[in-house]
Design a protein around this motif. Structure first.
Motif, PDB file in Angstrom:
ATOM      1  N   TYR A  40       0.885  -1.176  -0.098  1.00  0.00           N
ATOM      2  CA  TYR A  40       0.099  -0.076  -0.004  1.00  0.00           C
ATOM      3  C   TYR A  40       0.908   1.359  -0.093  1.00  0.00           C
ATOM      4  CZ  TYR A  40       1.024   0.868   4.952  1.00  0.00           C
ATOM      5  OH  TYR A  40       1.449   1.133   6.058  1.00  0.00           O
ATOM      6  N   VAL A  45       0.273   5.491   1.340  1.00  0.00           N
ATOM      7  CA  VAL A  45      -0.466   6.895   1.649  1.00  0.00           C
ATOM      8  C   VAL A  45       0.192   7.893   1.213  1.00  0.00           C
ATOM      9  CG1 VAL A  45      -1.375   7.870   3.627  1.00  0.00           C
ATOM     10  CG2 VAL A  45      -1.246   5.523   3.756  1.00  0.00           C
ATOM     11  N   HIS A 105       6.396   8.544  -3.830  1.00  0.00           N
ATOM     12  CA  HIS A 105       5.305   7.384  -3.359  1.00  0.00           C
ATOM     13  C   HIS A 105       5.049   6.317  -4.513  1.00  0.00           C
ATOM     14  CE1 HIS A 105       4.188   8.807   0.714  1.00  0.00           C
ATOM     15  NE2 HIS A 105       4.320   9.908   0.148  1.00  0.00           N
ATOM     16  N   ASN A 109       2.920  -3.506  13.916  1.00  0.00           N
ATOM     17  CA  ASN A 109       2.773  -2.014  14.015  1.00  0.00           C
ATOM     18  C   ASN A 109       1.608  -1.563  14.875  1.00  0.00           C
ATOM     19  OD1 ASN A 109       4.158  -3.054  11.630  1.00  0.00           O
ATOM     20  ND2 ASN A 109       4.784  -1.033  11.332  1.00  0.00           N
ATOM     21  N   GLU A 156      13.090   2.424  13.707  1.00  0.00           N
ATOM     22  CA  GLU A 156      11.914   3.587  13.141  1.00  0.00           C
ATOM     23  C   GLU A 156      10.901   3.730  14.016  1.00  0.00           C
ATOM     24  OE1 GLU A 156      10.088   2.735   9.430  1.00  0.00           O
ATOM     25  OE2 GLU A 156      10.375   0.801   9.748  1.00  0.00           O
ATOM     26  N   CYS A 157       9.605   4.232  13.902  1.00  0.00           N
ATOM     27  CA  CYS A 157       8.393   4.231  14.872  1.00  0.00           C
ATOM     28  C   CYS A 157       7.624   3.173  14.140  1.00  0.00           C
ATOM     29  CB  CYS A 157       7.798   5.488  15.053  1.00  0.00           C
ATOM     30  SG  CYS A 157       8.948   6.651  15.954  1.00  0.00           S
ATOM     31  N   SER A 158       6.406   3.069  14.908  1.00  0.00           N
ATOM     32  CA  SER A 158       5.262   2.092  14.302  1.00  0.00           C
ATOM     33  C   SER A 158       4.768   2.738  12.946  1.00  0.00           C
ATOM     34  CB  SER A 158       3.979   1.852  15.397  1.00  0.00           C
ATOM     35  OG  SER A 158       3.404   2.869  15.276  1.00  0.00           O
ATOM     36  N   ASN A 202       9.434   7.440  10.503  1.00  0.00           N
ATOM     37  CA  ASN A 202      10.808   7.408  10.879  1.00  0.00           C
ATOM     38  C   ASN A 202      11.128   8.213  11.869  1.00  0.00           C
ATOM     39  OD1 ASN A 202      10.422   7.040   7.293  1.00  0.00           O
ATOM     40  ND2 ASN A 202      11.586   5.713   8.721  1.00  0.00           N
ATOM     41  N   ARG A 211      11.477  11.350   4.978  1.00  0.00           N
ATOM     42  CA  ARG A 211      12.737  11.003   5.241  1.00  0.00           C
ATOM     43  C   ARG A 211      13.673  11.338   4.078  1.00  0.00           C
ATOM     44  NH1 ARG A 211      17.000   7.411   4.660  1.00  0.00           N
ATOM     45  NH2 ARG A 211      18.013   6.925   6.599  1.00  0.00           N
ATOM     46  N   SER A 228       8.817  11.368  11.422  1.00  0.00           N
ATOM     47  CA  SER A 228       8.673  12.075  10.191  1.00  0.00           C
ATOM     48  C   SER A 228       7.414  10.872   9.517  1.00  0.00           C
ATOM     49  CB  SER A 228       9.507  12.247   9.209  1.00  0.00           C
ATOM     50  OG  SER A 228      10.086  11.070   8.644  1.00  0.00           O
ATOM     51  N   SER A 274       4.224  10.884   6.134  1.00  0.00           N
ATOM     52  CA  SER A 274       3.364  11.605   5.058  1.00  0.00           C
ATOM     53  C   SER A 274       2.026  12.065   5.966  1.00  0.00           C
ATOM     54  CB  SER A 274       2.613  10.689   4.004  1.00  0.00           C
ATOM     55  OG  SER A 274       3.996  10.366   3.501  1.00  0.00           O
ATOM     56  N   THR A 275       1.628  11.489   7.071  1.00  0.00           N
ATOM     57  CA  THR A 275       0.536  12.029   7.659  1.00  0.00           C
ATOM     58  C   THR A 275       0.853  12.919   8.882  1.00  0.00           C
ATOM     59  OG1 THR A 275       0.396   9.848   8.798  1.00  0.00           O
ATOM     60  CG2 THR A 275      -1.479  10.670   7.163  1.00  0.00           C
TER      61      THR A 275
HETATM   62  N1  PDD Z   1       2.942   5.174   7.151  1.00  0.00           N
HETATM   63  N2  PDD Z   1       7.812   3.817   8.678  1.00  0.00           N
HETATM   64  C1  PDD Z   1       6.670   3.233   8.811  1.00  0.00           C
HETATM   65  C2  PDD Z   1       6.603   1.661   9.576  1.00  0.00           C
HETATM   66  C3  PDD Z   1       5.488   3.641   8.069  1.00  0.00           C
HETATM   67  O1  PDD Z   1       4.478   3.025   8.184  1.00  0.00           O
HETATM   68  C4  PDD Z   1       5.626   5.165   7.624  1.00  0.00           C
HETATM   69  C5  PDD Z   1       4.204   5.879   6.934  1.00  0.00           C
HETATM   70  C6  PDD Z   1       6.874   5.447   7.546  1.00  0.00           C
HETATM   71  C7  PDD Z   1       7.075   7.104   6.761  1.00  0.00           C
HETATM   72  O2  PDD Z   1       7.086   6.806   5.208  1.00  0.00           O
HETATM   73  P1  PDD Z   1       6.531   8.243   4.616  1.00  0.00           P
HETATM   74  O3  PDD Z   1       7.364   9.466   4.882  1.00  0.00           O
HETATM   75  O4  PDD Z   1       6.755   7.733   3.105  1.00  0.00           O
HETATM   76  O5  PDD Z   1       4.988   8.381   4.938  1.00  0.00           O
HETATM   77  C8  PDD Z   1       8.175   5.108   8.276  1.00  0.00           C
HETATM   78  C9  PDD Z   1       2.003   5.490   6.658  1.00  0.00           C
HETATM   79  C10 PDD Z   1       1.817   7.235   6.679  1.00  0.00           C
HETATM   80  C11 PDD Z   1       0.700   4.797   7.070  1.00  0.00           C
HETATM   81  O6  PDD Z   1       0.892   3.676   7.114  1.00  0.00           O
HETATM   82  O7  PDD Z   1      -0.302   5.358   7.175  1.00  0.00           O
END
Ligand code: PDD
Length: 291
Positions: free
Chosen positions: A35, A37, A51, A156, A181-183, A186, A210, A243, A245-246
């Motif tokens: 997927y 986002v 993306h 996650n 990273e986070c759930s 980053n 990132r 960081s 996208s949301t």
């Molecule tokens: N998540 N790490 C993880 C595990 C993520 O799920 C995400 C994004 C990122 C940051 O990626 P980006 O900068 O491309 O949005 C890092 C999206 C927002 C989600 O699952 O809703």
């Protein structure tokens, strides 16, 4: 949250209520899919190309052949916004699964991927961006291919829920105390004017924000060091931020019971937020601190 009525499915635009998914669907039964986002500001995509590139990388990694090239997909996603008359802040969720077939672990022969994308309104989390958020640390129990934006998000989801149960915004994941990273974002640590973050290996998602941050740091002459930091390093941090996208660039001001520096968003984080706003052509965060 308001879901727009027109969705993109298999190259055509359909009313959301006419989307019928069979229950023998590989995304549903195996998480066999990927997927993306993508953030939208005032009806325009931000970082769309990155993306789309990542979606193709994820598809290739799990051996799904997409029925379009990058340009065709980009055009369809732009058309989706037009069809929905999207002018607000929002996001697109896009999902690709291996397809519908009788349940069997082995890839089905001659199956077409199921693809859909839809638009949602989403306003910016200005309170979090301006004041910072709290996070917990949590073991990273995910698999070894986290660079794939896979539908398998159970670890996650569980980590994020644990964060919420502790009145926190995010869970900072670590493997044997090395922060990955986070759930769903980053994460970065600032020490002595340098930004540290886990290298873009298989153990993290290579975030589109990132990548943008790395670009901003080059313009701003701030060292961006792809070197993992540890849970123990957090107590010595001058600043931390995450960081996505949301979440954009959100300051982290407390981790577990440790306050980060003075508990306020730090100057490098604020500079990066301003660079982000310039890049996305938005100017809304109220900066508390004079730099
Ligand atoms: N998540 N790490 C993880 C595990 C993520 O799920 C995400 C994004 C990122 C940051 O990626 P980006 O900068 O491309 O949005 C890092 C999206 C927002 C989600 O699952 O809703």
């Amino acid at each position: 949250m308001y879901v727009y009525p027109i969705i993109l499915t298999q190259s055509s635009f359909t009313h959301k209520d006419s989307l019928k998914y069979p229950f023998e669907e590989r995304g549903l039964q195996f998480g066999d899919g990927i997927y993306e986002v993508v953030r939208i500001y005032h009806g325009t995509y931000y970082l769309l190309e990155a993306h789309v590139d990542r979606l193709f990388r994820s598809a290739e990694a799990i051996k799904i052949q997409l029925p379009y090239n990058k340009e065709e997909l980009t055009n369809l996603l732009i058309e989706l916004l037009e069809k929905n008359k999207m002018t607000n802040d929002g996001k697109v969720y896009m999902q690709v699964t291996r397809g519908s077939a009788p349940r069997d672990h082995v890839f089905p022969a001659d199956v077409m991927p199921n693809i859909y994308a839809y638009v949602q309104d989403q306003s910016r989390n200005l309170a979090g961006l301006e004041n910072g958020v709290h996070a917990i640390t949590h073991r990273d129990i995910r698999w070894e291919n986290c660079y794939i934006k896979s539908l398998n998000l159970l670890p996650n989801v569980l980590a994020k829920q644990t964060a919420k149960d502790n009145d926190c915004y995010e869970a900072i994941l670590h493997k044997d105390s090395t922060v990955t990273e986070c759930s769903s974002s980053n994460v970065y640590l600032v020490k002595d004017g340098k930004i540290f973050t886990h290298p873009a290996t298989n153990n993290i998602l290579h975030g589109c924000v990132r990548m943008a941050i790395e670009r901003f740091t080059k313009e701003m002459n701030i060292p961006f060091i792809e070197e993992a930091f540890s849970v123990e390093d957090i107590s010595l941090a001058d600043e931390m931020f995450l960081s996505s996208s949301t979440s954009e660039i959100t300051p982290v001001v407390k981790v577990d019971n440790t306050q980060i520096a003075d508990g306020e968003p730090g100057p490098i984080t604020i500079n990066l937020q301003q660079a982000y706003e310039r890049d996305a052509n938005i100017h809304e965060i109220k900066i508390k601190q004079t730099l």
